[in-house]
Design an enzyme around this catalytic site. Structure first.
Site, PDB file in Angstrom:
ATOM      1  N   HIS A  85       6.641   9.408  -3.326  1.00  7.78           N
ATOM      2  CA  HIS A  85       6.030   8.127  -2.984  1.00  7.78           C
ATOM      3  C   HIS A  85       6.460   7.669  -1.601  1.00  7.78           C
ATOM      4  O   HIS A  85       7.627   7.774  -1.243  1.00  7.78           O
ATOM      5  CB  HIS A  85       6.477   7.069  -4.008  1.00  7.78           C
TER       6      HIS A  85
ATOM      7  N   ASN B 131       0.078   3.732  -6.226  1.00  5.37           N
ATOM      8  CA  ASN B 131      -0.477   3.206  -4.992  1.00  5.37           C
ATOM      9  C   ASN B 131      -1.510   2.171  -5.389  1.00  5.37           C
ATOM     10  O   ASN B 131      -2.494   2.492  -6.033  1.00  5.37           O
ATOM     11  CB  ASN B 131      -1.126   4.337  -4.191  1.00  5.37           C
TER      12      ASN B 131
ATOM     13  N   GLY C  99       0.859  -1.176   0.000  1.00  5.88           N
ATOM     14  CA  GLY C  99       0.000   0.000   0.000  1.00  5.88           C
ATOM     15  C   GLY C  99       0.896   1.225   0.000  1.00  5.88           C
ATOM     16  O   GLY C  99       2.099   1.107   0.185  1.00  5.88           O
ATOM     17  N   CYS C 100       0.347   2.403  -0.220  1.00  7.98           N
ATOM     18  CA  CYS C 100       1.230   3.541  -0.427  1.00  7.98           C
ATOM     19  C   CYS C 100       0.552   4.883  -0.264  1.00  7.98           C
ATOM     20  O   CYS C 100      -0.659   4.986  -0.169  1.00  7.98           O
ATOM     21  CB  CYS C 100       1.792   3.531  -1.844  1.00  7.98           C
ATOM     22  N   ALA C 101       1.406   5.931  -0.291  1.00  3.28           N
ATOM     23  CA  ALA C 101       0.957   7.314  -0.443  1.00  3.28           C
ATOM     24  C   ALA C 101       1.671   7.890  -1.650  1.00  3.28           C
ATOM     25  O   ALA C 101       2.841   7.584  -1.884  1.00  3.28           O
ATOM     26  CB  ALA C 101       1.323   8.112   0.796  1.00  3.28           C
TER      27      ALA C 101
END
Lengths: 363, 495
Positions: free
Chosen positions: A182, A209, A12-14
């Site tokens: 990121h 993401n 998962g990510c921003a």
């Protein structure tokens, strides 16, 4: 235990992006501040930045950022480069020691241009020649990873929280008209430097993401066209698909968005005849490149940026404008922290590409 | 003649004689209008009498008598030797292979699902796309002088679901089966396939959902036939009998079958083993082009082959022959009649064939140019999903479709006595199959499978079928060795 690169890892990510349409160069300070707000969307196992317009003095040369596991790998890669390119400048990328960033590889930067007689013999254009060489380095020199190789742009990434990565690379010392960032939340340890984002080929860079469910279908399709997906990450495969569709098929980025996040057939059926034919054509022609499952991506390219969600909008993505600046982020807060007085803020619909470009060529 | 089965009844039997009428194999007769007589040796276990017994009084068992046990020469071996010693003939059988030691790889592969890191998708709430397009794709886009994309795609078949009906010829099966298949194909927005026996004129109206076949006998092939179709299939071989031609006995060449096949009544219809105008790949290219000429390049051409050992290079050759679609029929594919030894000993399971063809075409960078149809032992929606994940674009079903129409796989199609009115031309038997009701059952079956396919896809977070095609990370193997995993291109479960 299998490390990332040997096995596919979900994460998962921003993501965050800032683009100055007027070509105004801003330091990396703002993007660092923006991504840092979403600290809890990453877990310290990967962060990175891409900046465009950061090397004006070398803008006609390919700027390579390369990670090496050892001096031996560096020597091997440099021998490979010397045979094929004129190396205008090379240096270590300056870093600031940071207690939270460890196990750094050797990080080098080169400005290169293909040797003219070899370009001629190869019957390839400059970009194709260079991209093939870079894919070959990644493919054949096991301890060398080309992190970015576009003109007047560069990728800075590491294992760590994005704000620490920014500090490590002294990102505030660079000035660019376009920035993406990121923060990563992979489901494995240890993190892996080369597996961090952005992922880049030539002047395309992608931060992403999501976790695409079409991964292996997409990977096996794009590998037919001369790419090899060594990192086993979604971002890598998305980057290669975009490179293939834009550079080898000549599609516009909007058309690419209609391939990878194609409208549903039921939506296509509601369009007028011309549009229906066009969208059906793209879907049928490039069906192997439809990407399913959640994703929000920011695609940096020379002179522009594209934001795109999967067609069901299974990941958050917010866009905003203030004057000549456009902002994209996983969360509104990450935009407001750098620009509290935005003039317009909205959530782009699933599959609806937002593309911003420079109002005039900078240079 | 030794019996294989025994017909049994319990005390509920009221001797209504229904079973006597239903049994087309002469295994049940009546004694003075009062009681039943069972001729066990004639029973083929087609289950017709059992299914229609109003009292539920009948059941069939295996013959209990056994031969002296021998670990090399087993019961069937001995029976077949005795039969051949008596008749001097080639053993005939029908339906799919029964090689008991050939694994069904579909059963050794498990599918994936989403948990936490990405969401599964509920097909009842969100769009879930199964529309499938089959045909050739050019290698690059073209634009007109204004930069507008030009539609340079050759004609494609458009299926609402990646399931179509396999080729089964009129003659081998009855007209009512063709009717049921064509009605169902139209309603389902998919395709049925005439097989090699031509197309009955009453079915010309279903041409938009019909694939017509050109096989080595060229039965019923004429210009209008070729143009009364959505696509034309050149049949080189079929999974049940690779390398073997066909033989429809004169007894089945009656009335409309004779007219449709363009074969005189009562004359055997022999399909040669090869096409006598195709002795090599370049000949195939010429036939493909001839068919395209006669249909004015408006219809895709399919080339159907049986899965054999060198299927990958064969498929590659076909892909370069101008064909738009390759149809591969695996080891377990059915037939109306085949030499039993051939059926059970020649060919490859479809799972291995699809995996190796898909991989080979990718290595040669031509997988996107052509579409692949897989067939031969597809039993349910899970098999469909697995075939597509291995690399097929779509599947076709023959045996499963016939089962929906009543077939119980007694493997006696070649007898012409099918009690279910499927594989027969006998007037009284043919009437047993109502084409409208049959079509409804076919539609039910395919719709049910399609719904299940959507559930599988949704579970994996995939909302369009093309994202499943060749997506081998969706599969993991169990009870497979390294070599099998490598050919299938999948990891082991838990890996």
């Amino acid at each position: 235990m299998k490390k990332e690169g040997e096995i596919r890892i979900s994460s998962g990510c921003a993501i965050s992006g800032i683009f100055c349409k007027d070509g105004r160069r801003i330091t990396g300070e703002a993007i660092k501040k923006s991504i840092a707000v979403m600290h809890s969307r990453s877990n310290g196992l990967g962060g990175g930045f891409a900046g465009y317009g950061i090397y004006p003095q070398y803008k006609d040369y390919y700027a390579l950022h390369i990670f090496y596991d050892s001096q031996k790998d560096r020597e091997e890669a440099e021998r490979f480069l010397e045979k094929r390119f004129d190396i205008i400048n090379l240096s270590k990328i300056p870093v600031r020691q940071n207690s939270k960033i460890s196990e750094a590889p050797l990080i080098w930067r080169y400005f290169i241009t293909p040797l003219p007689h070899l370009i001629q013999d190869s019957q390839l254009d400059e970009d194709e020649y260079t991209s093939r060489a870079m894919i070959r380095i990644n493919d054949t020199i096991s301890g060398a990873y080309v992190v970015s190789c576009g003109k007047d742009m560069g990728v800075f990434k590491a294992v760590g929280y994005p704000e620490d990565v920014a500090d490590f690379y002294r990102i505030e010392e660079y000035e660019g008209y376009s920035w993406t960032a990121h923060g990563r939340y992979p489901t494995n340890t240890p993190g892996w430097w080369a597996g961090s984002h952005p992922f880049s080929l030539l002047d395309l860079s992608v931060v992403h993401n999501g976790e695409i469910s079409s991964y292996d279908a997409n990977r096996r399709a794009v590998e037919m066209y001369g790419y090899s997906c060594n990192l086993l990450t979604d971002t890598e495969v998305i980057t290669y698909i975009l490179d293939y569709l834009t550079r080898k098929q000549g599609l516009t980025l909007k058309e690419c968005s209609e391939v990878i996040a194609s409208p549903f057939w039921s939506t296509i059926a509601t369009k007028n005849e011309d549009e229906r034919k066009r969208l059906s054509y793209l879907r049928k022609m490039f069906s192997s490149f439809l990407i399913t499952g959640p994703f929000s991506i920011l695609v940096g390219f020379h002179g522009g940026m594209m934001a795109l969600n999967d067609r069901l909008k299974l990941r958050s993505l917010v866009a905003a404008e203030k004057g000549n600046t456009t902002y994209f982020s996983s969360e509104e807060a990450a935009i407001r922290v750098v620009e509290p007085n935005v003039e317009r803020i909205w959530a782009p619909r699933g599959g609806e590409a937002v593309i911003v470009t420079l109002s005039k060529e900078v240079g | 003649m030794m019996a294989r089965y025994r017909i049994r009844r319990d005390s509920c039997c009221i001797a209504c004689m229904r079973c006597v009428k239903e049994c087309s194999f002469g295994a049940i007769s009546e004694k003075e209008g009062k009681d039943l007589v069972f001729h066990h040796d004639k029973c083929v276990d087609c289950q017709r009498c059992v299914s229609l017994c109003p009292q539920g009084a009948l059941y069939i068992t295996e013959e209990e008598n056994r031969f002296r046990h021998n670990s090399v020469f087993r019961k069937d071996d001995l029976k077949e030797i005795l039969l051949q010693a008596e008749t001097g003939g080639v053993l005939l059988s029908s339906m799919g292979a029964s090689g008991k030691n050939v694994p069904i790889y579909f059963d050794k592969m498990l599918l994936n699902a989403s948990q936490v890191t990405n969401p599964s998708i509920d097909p009842l709430r969100e769009p879930m796309e199964t529309a499938t397009f089959l045909g050739e794709r050019p290698s690059t886009v073209e634009r007109d002088e204004n930069g507008k994309l030009r539609d340079n795609l050759p004609p494609h078949l458009e299926l609402s679901t990646p399931i179509m009906f396999s080729a089964m010829s009129y003659g081998a099966i009855s007209l009512n089966v063709h009717k049921a298949l064509s009605i169902a194909a139209e309603e389902l927005h998919t395709y049925w396939n005439t097989g090699e026996g031509g197309l009955h004129e009453s079915l010309y109206r279903y041409k938009d959902n019909t694939i017509v076949q050109v096989a080595s006998g060229r039965f019923g092939v004429h210009q209008r036939y070729l143009n009364t179709a959505a696509a034309i299939e050149i049949k080189i071989g079929q999974g049940a009998k690779p390398g073997i031609g066909g033989h429809l006995t004169g007894a089945k060449i009656v009335g409309d079958v004779s007219r449709t096949r363009m074969v005189p009544e009562g004359l055997d219809a022999i399909s040669p083993a090869p096409h006598h105008d195709i002795y090599s790949i370049e000949d195939l290219a010429q036939l493909v082009m001839s068919i395209k000429e006669v249909t004015e390049y408006k219809k895709p051409v399919i080339v159907k082959v049986a899965a054999v050992h060198n299927i990958a290079p064969i498929a590659s050759g076909i892909a370069r022959s101008g064909a738009d679609i390759i149809s591969i029929d695996g080891y377990r594919g059915g037939t109306g009649a085949a030499p039993k030894r051939i059926r059970d000993n020649v060919g490859l399971p479809i799972e291995l064939a699809i995996a190796s063809v898909d991989q080979r075409l990718r290595e040669e960078k031509i997988r996107d140019r052509i579409s692949i149809i897989a067939s031969g032992g597809i039993r349910n929606s899970a098999d469909v999903v697995k075939a597509i994940a291995l690399g097929a674009d779509a599947v076709s079903i023959g045996t499963a479709a016939l089962c929906a129409l009543g077939c119980h796989i007694c493997a006696s199609c070649h007898s012409g006595k099918c009690a279910w009115g499927i594989a027969t031309q006998d007037e009284s038997l043919r009437k047993r199959l109502d084409p409208e009701k049959g079509a409804e059952r076919l539609v039910n079956l395919v719709q049910a499978w399609t719904q299940e396919i959507k559930e599988f896809m949704g579970g994996m977070g995939i909302n369009s079928i093309e994202a499943l095609r060749g997506n081998r990370l969706a599969l993991r193997g169990v009870d497979l060795n390294q070599k099998e995993l490598k050919i299938l291109g999948i990891g082991y479960a838990g890996e």
